[in-house]
Design a protein around this motif. Sequence first.
Motif, PDB file in Angstrom:
ATOM      1  N   MET A  32       0.834  -1.195   0.000  1.00 20.92           N
ATOM      2  CA  MET A  32       0.000   0.000   0.000  1.00 20.92           C
ATOM      3  C   MET A  32       0.875   1.254   0.000  1.00 20.92           C
ATOM      4  N   ASN A  33       0.425   2.261  -0.752  1.00 20.98           N
ATOM      5  CA  ASN A  33       1.145   3.528  -0.885  1.00 20.98           C
ATOM      6  C   ASN A  33       2.545   3.310  -1.463  1.00 20.98           C
ATOM      7  N   SER A  34       2.636   2.408  -2.434  1.00 23.24           N
ATOM      8  CA  SER A  34       3.889   2.145  -3.129  1.00 23.24           C
ATOM      9  C   SER A  34       3.594   1.968  -4.609  1.00 23.24           C
ATOM     10  N   LEU A  35       4.493   2.453  -5.462  1.00 27.29           N
ATOM     11  CA  LEU A  35       4.300   2.299  -6.896  1.00 27.29           C
ATOM     12  C   LEU A  35       4.322   0.834  -7.324  1.00 27.29           C
ATOM     13  N   TRP A  36       4.954  -0.023  -6.521  1.00 30.58           N
ATOM     14  CA  TRP A  36       4.963  -1.444  -6.850  1.00 30.58           C
ATOM     15  C   TRP A  36       3.565  -2.046  -6.760  1.00 30.58           C
ATOM     16  N   ALA A  37       2.655  -1.379  -6.062  1.00 33.20           N
ATOM     17  CA  ALA A  37       1.278  -1.854  -5.997  1.00 33.20           C
ATOM     18  C   ALA A  37       0.595  -1.774  -7.358  1.00 33.20           C
ATOM     19  N   LEU A  38       1.125  -0.949  -8.261  1.00 31.50           N
ATOM     20  CA  LEU A  38       0.572  -0.818  -9.604  1.00 31.50           C
ATOM     21  C   LEU A  38       1.275  -1.725 -10.603  1.00 31.50           C
ATOM     22  N   PHE A  46      -7.429   4.116 -11.770  1.00 32.92           N
ATOM     23  CA  PHE A  46      -8.367   3.623 -10.773  1.00 32.92           C
ATOM     24  C   PHE A  46      -7.642   2.975  -9.597  1.00 32.92           C
ATOM     25  N   TYR A  47      -6.752   2.018  -9.895  1.00 33.19           N
ATOM     26  CA  TYR A  47      -6.048   1.342  -8.812  1.00 33.19           C
ATOM     27  C   TYR A  47      -5.078   2.275  -8.108  1.00 33.19           C
ATOM     28  N   ALA A  48      -4.552   3.247  -8.831  1.00 39.72           N
ATOM     29  CA  ALA A  48      -3.692   4.238  -8.178  1.00 39.72           C
ATOM     30  C   ALA A  48      -4.473   5.035  -7.139  1.00 39.72           C
ATOM     31  N   SER A  49      -5.727   5.351  -7.440  1.00 39.00           N
ATOM     32  CA  SER A  49      -6.551   6.093  -6.481  1.00 39.00           C
ATOM     33  C   SER A  49      -6.877   5.265  -5.246  1.00 39.00           C
ATOM     34  N   LEU A  50      -6.829   3.929  -5.365  1.00 37.37           N
ATOM     35  CA  LEU A  50      -7.119   3.061  -4.225  1.00 37.37           C
ATOM     36  C   LEU A  50      -5.875   2.768  -3.390  1.00 37.37           C
ATOM     37  N   PHE A  51      -4.751   2.569  -4.063  1.00 38.13           N
ATOM     38  CA  PHE A  51      -3.558   2.085  -3.378  1.00 38.13           C
ATOM     39  C   PHE A  51      -2.606   3.194  -2.951  1.00 38.13           C
ATOM     40  N   LEU A  52      -2.701   4.373  -3.552  1.00 42.08           N
ATOM     41  CA  LEU A  52      -1.751   5.444  -3.264  1.00 42.08           C
ATOM     42  C   LEU A  52      -2.421   6.554  -2.468  1.00 42.08           C
ATOM     43  N   LYS A  53      -1.781   6.959  -1.392  1.00 38.10           N
ATOM     44  CA  LYS A  53      -2.282   8.052  -0.559  1.00 38.10           C
ATOM     45  C   LYS A  53      -1.370   9.271  -0.607  1.00 38.10           C
ATOM     46  N   ASP A  54      -0.106   9.050  -0.868  1.00 41.80           N
ATOM     47  CA  ASP A  54       0.871  10.138  -0.940  1.00 41.80           C
ATOM     48  C   ASP A  54       0.797  10.793  -2.310  1.00 41.80           C
ATOM     49  N   ARG A  55       0.546  12.100  -2.348  1.00 45.00           N
ATOM     50  CA  ARG A  55       0.412  12.803  -3.625  1.00 45.00           C
ATOM     51  C   ARG A  55       1.698  12.769  -4.432  1.00 45.00           C
ATOM     52  N   GLU A  56       2.822  12.628  -3.797  1.00 36.18           N
ATOM     53  CA  GLU A  56       4.075  12.575  -4.527  1.00 36.18           C
ATOM     54  C   GLU A  56       4.212  11.295  -5.357  1.00 36.18           C
ATOM     55  N   LEU A  57       3.370  10.318  -5.097  1.00 33.64           N
ATOM     56  CA  LEU A  57       3.409   9.065  -5.836  1.00 33.64           C
ATOM     57  C   LEU A  57       2.335   8.981  -6.913  1.00 33.64           C
ATOM     58  N   PHE A  58       1.472   9.985  -7.008  1.00 32.66           N
ATOM     59  CA  PHE A  58       0.371   9.940  -7.968  1.00 32.66           C
ATOM     60  C   PHE A  58       0.897   9.890  -9.395  1.00 32.66           C
TER      61      PHE A  58
END
Length: 293
Positions: free
Chosen positions: A139-145, A213-225
């Motif tokens: 969660m909150n990691s680019l690897w989640a995508l 879509f999955y980025a909006s679910l798994f990422l909370k840090d705006r720097e990772l958007f």
Amino acid sequence: MTNYSSIGDRITGYAINVFMGLLILITAYPLIYVVLASVSDGSSLMAHSGLLLRSYGFHLDAYAKVLANPNILRGYGNTILVVVASLLVNMSVTSITAYVLSRKQVLWNRYFIFFIVFTMFFNGGLIPFYLIVKGVGLMNSLWALVLPFSVNTFNLIIMRTAFMAVPDSLEESAKIDGANHFTIFTKIVVPLSLPVMAVMSLYYTVEKWNGWFYASLFLKDRELFPLQLILREILISNSTDLMLGDAQMDQAIQVSQTIQYSTIVVATLPILFIYPFVQKYFVKGVMVGALKG
């Protein structure tokens, strides 16, 4: 004697050309509208109604604001990282799995149906993805995508079908010369399947580039958007507080639309540039992967 067959063919040809021309026009106009609106004056654009066939004024201020926005530039970087990492993982996993499942003498081939059902379940279900990402600490990691989406079932089926079209005689000859599966895969199967590989690479790249879509679910840090998530925020909010400072808020109404259109152009152009390089492989790759088996 009148050749009615020839006349009918010509009429049919003209009708097809007219239809395709109208279809191209209908498809291209939204793109043309966005480009013209992005370089128009904001106040003139808001006052305009109806078809937009030319730019009203020529201003690049919206592009300057977009390119100067740190969120856009950071989103570009995140998207490129996700696309590159995903492409490496996707193509490696998909091609290796497709090769194993396409070989008749491999024991795992009998589990092909089970593997397809399994991957379809995870590709189509949100809850399994969320549980996996949360369970392994992504969660909150680019690897989640990247990691949970390592294979697409549709692409796997196409690539497996293309690999099955490689003549068995080539594999048998290679084995007689002492080649193992790795050599057969890298020296014979992959080179003969380059059109399909190119098409699958395009599919995966477009999928990751447009994903939000999955980025909006798994990422909370705006720097990772990623870029598409930033673009979605701008389009939905219909505001320019992400783009403009407080001193410029009095001009927000005039430039908000042009900023939105220019953001769309900036986010779309890179992926459009890829198509000319793989166009020659596209039809051949899809037909080989879909029809031969």
